[in-house]
Design an enzyme around this catalytic site. Sequence first.
Site, PDB file in Angstrom:
ATOM      1  N   PHE A 193       4.681   3.481   8.260  1.00 15.75           N
ATOM      2  CA  PHE A 193       3.979   3.865   9.627  1.00 15.75           C
ATOM      3  C   PHE A 193       5.091   4.575  10.445  1.00 15.75           C
ATOM      4  CE2 PHE A 193       0.689   0.197  10.368  1.00 15.75           C
ATOM      5  CZ  PHE A 193      -0.060   0.573   9.394  1.00 15.75           C
ATOM      6  N   HIS A 250       2.232  -6.962   0.282  1.00 17.29           N
ATOM      7  CA  HIS A 250       2.881  -5.952   1.043  1.00 17.29           C
ATOM      8  C   HIS A 250       3.944  -6.525   1.975  1.00 17.29           C
ATOM      9  CE1 HIS A 250       4.399  -2.420   2.918  1.00 17.29           C
ATOM     10  NE2 HIS A 250       3.355  -1.961   3.086  1.00 17.29           N
ATOM     11  N   LYS A 308       2.695  -4.452  -5.567  1.00 17.05           N
ATOM     12  CA  LYS A 308       2.141  -5.142  -4.378  1.00 17.05           C
ATOM     13  C   LYS A 308       0.807  -5.611  -4.899  1.00 17.05           C
ATOM     14  CE  LYS A 308       3.827  -2.111  -0.710  1.00 17.05           C
ATOM     15  NZ  LYS A 308       4.900  -1.105  -1.574  1.00 17.05           N
ATOM     16  N   GLU A 317      -0.879   9.256  -1.952  1.00 13.42           N
ATOM     17  CA  GLU A 317       0.362   9.132  -2.745  1.00 13.42           C
ATOM     18  C   GLU A 317       0.128   9.854  -4.058  1.00 13.42           C
ATOM     19  OE1 GLU A 317       3.531   6.010  -3.860  1.00 13.42           O
ATOM     20  OE2 GLU A 317       1.741   5.333  -3.037  1.00 13.42           O
ATOM     21  N   HIS A 358       4.573   3.161  -3.703  1.00 19.88           N
ATOM     22  CA  HIS A 358       4.220   2.482  -2.402  1.00 19.88           C
ATOM     23  C   HIS A 358       2.801   1.575  -2.569  1.00 19.88           C
ATOM     24  CE1 HIS A 358       4.806   1.467   1.625  1.00 19.88           C
ATOM     25  NE2 HIS A 358       3.750   2.127   2.061  1.00 19.88           N
ATOM     26  N   CYS A 371       7.526   0.162   6.903  1.00 20.40           N
ATOM     27  CA  CYS A 371       7.451   0.010   5.493  1.00 20.40           C
ATOM     28  C   CYS A 371       8.382   0.504   4.637  1.00 20.40           C
ATOM     29  CB  CYS A 371       6.125   0.057   4.775  1.00 20.40           C
ATOM     30  SG  CYS A 371       4.864  -0.942   5.897  1.00 20.40           S
TER      31      CYS A 371
END
Length: 405
Positions: free
Chosen positions: A393, A334, A329, A311, A300, A163
């Site tokens: 990831f 996403h 998002k 975060e 994010h 991502c």
Amino acid sequence: MARRVAITGIGAVTPVGIGVAEFWKNISAGYNGIGPITRFDTSRHKAKLAAEVKGFDASLYMDKKDARRSDLYCRYAVAASKLAVDDSGIDFDALDRCRVGVMIASGVGGLETLEDQHGVILDKGPGRVSPFFIPMMISNMAAGMVSIMFGLKGPSYCLVSACASSAHALGEGYRAIRHGYMDACLAGGAEATVTPLAMAGFSNMTALSDSEDPGAASLPFDRRRAGFIMGEGAGVLVLEEYEAAVRRGARIYAEIAGYGATSDAYHITSPDPDGKGAEAAMRLALQEAGLSSVEYINAHGTGTPLNDKIETLAVKNVFGTPPPVSSTKSMTGHLLGAAGGVEAAVCALALAHQLLPPTINYLEPDPECELDVVPNKARPAEINAALSNSLGFGGHNASLLFRRV
């Protein structure tokens, strides 16, 4: 001497609009791009919602034969690149094409093609597998096709960091221009993973929300959050050496002024619980830009329980009292490897229009995510600098810092 890097073109193919004008209009209005999946029968799937691109016609951007011989993620990338070039007005004939690069990322690549051709080999045998299977599937082909389309002979490759992929692509494109290796670059990412296999895989690892209510599905920083919603599309930016852009009279949305890339070195899917990797990426971007603060952060902000909590911790560790932090998002879902490209476009447009985009569907504050998330409605504000965070990831972190011009 390090050179400045301008953003002069934006290409957006997203669940909330195609083209920069429609995209920004709908982001500003808090439009929800999430709905029931239309691509396949979801009756056996737990996750039934996605943020699909609507009304996309590849023939508007590329030859029909080429479209048939490319995966959907490539078609999105080509369209976003053409939109970005048209928006920029850049004349590649006026440049040394060996110094114009293409860095278009994809976290997954041609998964739709892979699923389709796997069915072919099972049903009809190996002799019926398409000779275009490999070039349609591989993740670098979007960058290759865009390079071919525009005759760009500089560095052309695909970064793959889940991502964080397109944020890294933008960061590396920025660095190459900043340090004199390129004069311009098409950078960003593309993804097309609203497919049965992707939806099942992400769902079974409990990453996706299984809500069937589009207004209560993608819930970044909200106490009700329970997973992300799959999105798709592409975001590509035209980056140019700043002084050259000024000389040709280009409209400059913003400049990229800082980039930080780090690794958690912790776990393949879970973020470091101390948030140190994300924190370090933000600090590096600020340091490179020579700043200690910004007026906006595009988070994010996936809407997963762990990501948003950690975060938030990282942002607070960097800024103490954080600036407004929103997650678009909540509207786009996403986009995985394309998320950073689309969200970089959001930051550039927020600076150009002096408007903070909202986090929609925000109803229940979470004490572990105590932030000004610009809830539900866009807000005019004086914004001189903005950060965009992308966390992938594998523990990949990227932060991009954008400055108003």
